[in-house]
Design a protein around this motif. Structure first.
Motif, short mmCIF file in Angstrom:
data_model
loop_
_atom_site.label_atom_id
_atom_site.label_comp_id
_atom_site.label_asym_id
_atom_site.label_seq_id
_atom_site.Cartn_x
_atom_site.Cartn_y
_atom_site.Cartn_z
N LEU A 333 0.82 -1.20 0.00
CA LEU A 333 0.00 0.00 0.00
C LEU A 333 0.86 1.26 0.00
O LEU A 333 0.52 2.27 -0.62
CB LEU A 333 -0.91 -0.02 1.23
CG LEU A 333 -2.26 0.61 1.01
CD1 LEU A 333 -3.00 -0.08 -0.10
CD2 LEU A 333 -3.07 0.54 2.29
N VAL A 336 2.00 1.90 -3.46
CA VAL A 336 0.92 2.50 -4.24
C VAL A 336 0.80 3.98 -3.89
O VAL A 336 0.60 4.84 -4.74
CB VAL A 336 -0.40 1.78 -3.97
CG1 VAL A 336 -1.54 2.46 -4.69
CG2 VAL A 336 -0.31 0.35 -4.42
N TYR A 373 -12.41 6.09 6.69
CA TYR A 373 -12.81 6.31 5.31
C TYR A 373 -11.65 6.76 4.44
O TYR A 373 -11.81 6.98 3.25
CB TYR A 373 -13.92 7.36 5.24
CG TYR A 373 -15.19 6.92 5.88
CD1 TYR A 373 -16.10 6.14 5.20
CD2 TYR A 373 -15.47 7.26 7.19
CE1 TYR A 373 -17.25 5.71 5.80
CE2 TYR A 373 -16.61 6.83 7.81
CZ TYR A 373 -17.50 6.06 7.11
OH TYR A 373 -18.64 5.62 7.70
N MET A 375 -8.76 5.44 3.26
CA MET A 375 -8.31 4.67 2.10
C MET A 375 -9.41 4.56 1.05
O MET A 375 -9.14 4.50 -0.14
CB MET A 375 -7.84 3.28 2.51
CG MET A 375 -6.58 3.26 3.31
SD MET A 375 -5.30 4.35 2.69
CE MET A 375 -4.79 3.48 1.24
N LEU A 376 -10.66 4.52 1.52
CA LEU A 376 -11.79 4.47 0.58
C LEU A 376 -11.76 5.69 -0.32
O LEU A 376 -11.83 5.60 -1.55
CB LEU A 376 -13.10 4.41 1.37
CG LEU A 376 -14.34 4.07 0.60
CD1 LEU A 376 -14.40 2.58 0.37
CD2 LEU A 376 -15.57 4.52 1.34
N PHE A 378 -9.23 7.59 -0.81
CA PHE A 378 -8.00 7.56 -1.58
C PHE A 378 -8.19 6.77 -2.88
O PHE A 378 -7.82 7.24 -3.97
CB PHE A 378 -6.90 6.94 -0.71
CG PHE A 378 -5.61 6.73 -1.42
CD1 PHE A 378 -4.91 7.79 -1.94
CD2 PHE A 378 -5.10 5.46 -1.55
CE1 PHE A 378 -3.72 7.58 -2.59
CE2 PHE A 378 -3.91 5.24 -2.19
CZ PHE A 378 -3.22 6.31 -2.71
N GLY A 379 -8.80 5.59 -2.76
CA GLY A 379 -9.04 4.78 -3.95
C GLY A 379 -9.95 5.50 -4.93
O GLY A 379 -9.70 5.54 -6.14
N LEU A 380 -11.00 6.12 -4.38
CA LEU A 380 -11.95 6.84 -5.22
C LEU A 380 -11.28 7.99 -5.93
O LEU A 380 -11.50 8.22 -7.14
CB LEU A 380 -13.10 7.35 -4.33
CG LEU A 380 -14.39 7.69 -5.02
CD1 LEU A 380 -14.96 6.45 -5.67
CD2 LEU A 380 -15.38 8.26 -4.04
N MET A 382 -8.20 8.23 -6.75
CA MET A 382 -7.34 7.71 -7.82
C MET A 382 -8.15 7.46 -9.08
O MET A 382 -7.73 7.82 -10.18
CB MET A 382 -6.70 6.41 -7.36
CG MET A 382 -5.23 6.52 -7.14
SD MET A 382 -4.64 5.09 -6.31
CE MET A 382 -3.75 4.32 -7.62
N ILE A 383 -9.34 6.84 -8.92
CA ILE A 383 -10.16 6.55 -10.09
C ILE A 383 -10.59 7.85 -10.76
O ILE A 383 -10.46 8.03 -11.98
CB ILE A 383 -11.40 5.72 -9.68
CG1 ILE A 383 -10.99 4.44 -8.99
CG2 ILE A 383 -12.24 5.39 -10.90
CD1 ILE A 383 -12.14 3.73 -8.35
N MET A 386 -7.88 9.63 -12.58
CA MET A 386 -7.53 9.00 -13.86
C MET A 386 -8.61 9.29 -14.90
O MET A 386 -8.32 9.45 -16.08
CB MET A 386 -7.39 7.49 -13.69
CG MET A 386 -6.11 7.08 -13.04
SD MET A 386 -4.70 7.63 -13.95
CE MET A 386 -3.97 8.78 -12.85
#
Lengths: 406, 303
Positions: A333, A336, A373, A375-376, A378-380, A382-383, A386
């Motif tokens: 992680l 990433v 929340y 990392m949640l 964080f992932g969102l 990133m999407i 992009m």
């Protein structure tokens, strides 16, 4: 225009219904054989209202109705950037430097701690920039070199009592060797395969750190790493020296600042040197670069080794500051995280990467209460990043220059 | 010798599970050349939905009266759920990026992976979730060797799913359309194959197989965890690469080999380093034979 909005609305509605169908089995089916809807609907309504507001703002913005609001902002920022460009660069550079130097005096212990983190990650991010941004080799195991550097210092210090200043270059050296070991077999690969192999190497390093009990003390980590010692002149009975152990956080901040500045200077020099051009040529087209006489094997290995060295230096400083290392700090992680800092800031611009690091370290600290929340989101992010801005916050400068010319 | 046969059986069980996950990677990579990092999370989600339905049926009391129905229903529902999840993920996070640089899609996939595993954690809790343990106790005894009922079930089900997939891909029109899309999207569009639908279908099938693997792992090890998708995901990807990425038979073979190597490595070399073997195989394969065992000649840009 209206047609387009209708389509977007339809897609949005479908996405929300899809989400509802996704949420319900996870939240609404209970092991005691009952079904419930209330919790699911509540969670869904929260998400719905949140996304709805963002969506409305997005639509109004894209249809240009926000111009009265955004226009002054855009104008002032343009004027500012023009002003900065017209100023000699040493003015704002020295202003930034002075700001960085007086920062720990103005703020307290906690902001200084965060700032040290930012500086260490700047070293890591710039190391990755050499590998991924310049040479275009996607590295998903960069944190392993950080770990190698940190463990080199920790082991040498705790087991053999070697001081920081001897270990510091050794940490860089061992990270460099690790980089060559990773780099050598992977040089034949490109793109996705390279990403997955570097990921594998990162995991191998973590697993070894976790299991080599006699050397690394396994998952318990190594305790009692000494901090940095400096020889300080003392003026009692003539001139003598005494060892002064750095304990204060502010002094660590200055060490990290110096390391970060040296890294920035080094990477800038690499960027505009022959090596940087060669690496960029490899990134754009490896076959063409080889045809033009670039020794691709050598330069790719060099890029790997250099990226690893910066990470190794940062790792040694990290171990000295934390006084403790464990494999937990060097997970996938984290890799990433570093990669997304580099990508967020724009793959190939140094100021962008610094901005990306600051954003990804400082923002989670600000929203500390929403820890679970983090990392949640964080992932969102990133999407979404992009989807809407794949080239990052600040795009590469050299590319821009080229575009203006043509 | 006895322990060797026992290990062999364990290896086949584990290898079958890896093969099921690897198929999703290899099919998606074959169609759109993307490493779907979120695939491991589909696997974890399958495990979770399986335990949710199994404990729901247990709570209703159907488990004692109709165990086979409940198990089948749980498998089917979890596979459908993951297919549904995968289609949505594909439409939202991958489809708009199909024309962008490969890096963008890869990072988006990483984002999806982080998002999904944390979504599972937030809705299902940080701790392990236990499967109903009274299922499939005991097994067939052959002297010292024991084959658990569960292992038999896993191997049979895996075999059935693999055969079904092979039939679907190589004998039906849909399978033909999938293979055509994998070879050339533009050409297949010209002969009236809707490549968007085919890509969604590929994601759905891959995720469904991963969900089945997730339930099997949950039954086999007794519990599921929100972050359990990461390591098996990477190992399954190694399996897909070993078999030659894009090749369905290769992925099955690769999964079996990786599972065997892991079990035998753990048994005869070192249990602590069992996770390393898959990576070493991956690196070795990519270094010496990047096309994998069954891979066709792939062009220069892929490797």
């Amino acid at each position: 225009m209206i047609q387009e909005f209708k389509k977007i609305w339809k897609q949005y509605a479908i996405a929300m219904l899809w989400l509802l169908g996704l949420l319900w089995p996870l939240l609404g089916i209970h092991p005691d054989g009952t079904l419930s809807f209330k919790q699911t609907i509540t969670v869904w309504l929260y998400i719905l209202s949140g996304t709805f507001i963002c969506f409305i703002i997005y639509i109004i913005n894209s249809s240009g109705n926000f111009k009265f609001f955004t226009k002054p902002i855009v104008n002032t920022s343009q004027k500012l950037s023009e002003m900065v460009q017209n100023m000699p660069s040493w003015i704002w550079k020295s202003a930034l430097l002075i700001g960085a130097v007086i920062y720990p005096i103005l703020t307290g212990r906690y902001p200084t701690d965060v700032a040290i983190n930012v500086l260490l990650y700047i070293c890591l991010g710039l190391g990755l920039y050499v590998v991924a941004g310049l040479a275009g080799m996607l590295d998903l195991g960069h944190i392993a070199f950080y770990g190698v550097g940190a463990y080199t210092y920790a082991i040498l210090n705790v087991k053999y009592g070697v001081g920081f200043w001897v270990c510091f270059p050794l940490a860089g050296l061992s990270a460099c060797i690790a980089g060559c070991i990773v780099g050598y077999p992977t040089l034949r690969m490109r793109g996705d395969y390279l990403a997955i192999v570097t990921l594998g190497f990162g995991e191998i390093v973590r697993i070894i750190l976790n299991n080599w009990m006699s050397l690394t003390n396994g998952p318990n980590g190594i305790l009692g790493v000494k901090t940095i010692g400096i020889l300080r002149p003392v003026m009692e009975n003539g001139l003598t020296f005494e060892i002064f152990w750095v304990k204060k956080l502010e002094i660590f901040y200055y060490f990290a600042l110096v390391l970060a500045i040296l890294t920035i200077i080094a990477v800038t020099r690499i960027n505009f040197s022959r090596i940087g051009r060669a690496l960029e040529a490899i990134r754009e087209d490896e076959t063409a670069a080889e045809l033009m006489g670039v020794n691709t094997f050598y330069y790719k290995l060099l890029a790997y080794a250099m990226g690893a060295v910066f990470a190794g230096f940062a790792g040694a400083l990290f171990a000295a500051r934390m006084k403790f290392v464990s494999p937990e700090s060097f997970t996938f992680l984290e890799s990433v995280m570093v990669l997304s800092m580099v990508v967020l800031g724009g793959m190939s611009s140094i100021p962008g990467i610094i901005l990306g690091v600051i954003a990804l370290i400082v923002l989670p600290e600000v929203f500390r209460e929403l820890e679970s929340y983090r990392m949640l989101v964080f992932g969102l992010t990133m999407i979404i990043m992009m989807l809407f801005r794949p080239s990052g916050l600040i795009a590469a400068k050299r590319k821009k220059m080229m575009e203006n010319k043509s | 010798m006895d322990s060797f046969i026992q290990q062999l059986i364990n290896g086949i069980t584990l290898g079958g599970i890896y093969a099921l996950i690897a198929l999703g990677y290899t099919m998606v990579y074959g169609v759109i050349q993307l490493i779907n990092f979120a695939h491991g999370e589909f696997f974890a989600a399958g495990g979770y939905v399986g335990v949710i339905f199994l404990s729901f049926f247990t709570g209703l009391g159907y488990m004692e009266t109709h165990p086979i129905f409940c198990l089948t229903a749980s498998f089917a529902l979890a596979m459908m759920y993951c297919a549904y999840l995968a289609i949505g993920v594909e439409k939202i996070a991958y489809k708009p990026l199909r024309k962008e640089a490969r890096l963008a899609a890869l990072l988006s996939a990483l984002g999806v992976s982080i998002f999904l595993s944390n979504g599972l954690m937030l809705t299902q809790g940080v701790y392990d979730k236990a499967y109903p343990s009274e299922l499939f106790q005991g097994g067939f005894n052959f002297g010292i060797i024991t084959i658990g009922y569960l292992q038999v079930l896993i191997v049979c089900l895996t075999g059935a799913l693999l055969v079904a997939l092979n039939l679907l891909v190589f004998k039906t029109k849909i399978g033909m359309a999938m293979r055509a899309t994998a070879q050339d999207k533009t050409m297949s569009a010209l002969v009236a194959i809707g490549s968007n639908n085919i890509i969604s279908l590929t994601f759905a099938i891959g995720a469904g197989l991963a969900a089945a693997a997730g339930i099997m792992v949950g039954l086999y090890y007794g519990s599921v965890r929100y972050d359990m998708g990461f390591l098996p995901g990477i190992k399954a990807f190694s399996a897909a690469v070993l078999g030659g990425i894009g090749n369905i038979t290769g992925a099955m073979l690769g999964g079996l080999i990786i599972g065997m190597v892991e079990i035998f490595g753990a048994g005869y070399i070192s249990g602590e380093y069992k996770d390393v073997f898959a990576f070493i195989i991956l690196i070795g394969v990519l270094y010496f034979k990047p096309t994998g065992i069954m891979g066709e000649n792939i062009d220069d840009t892929r490797v």
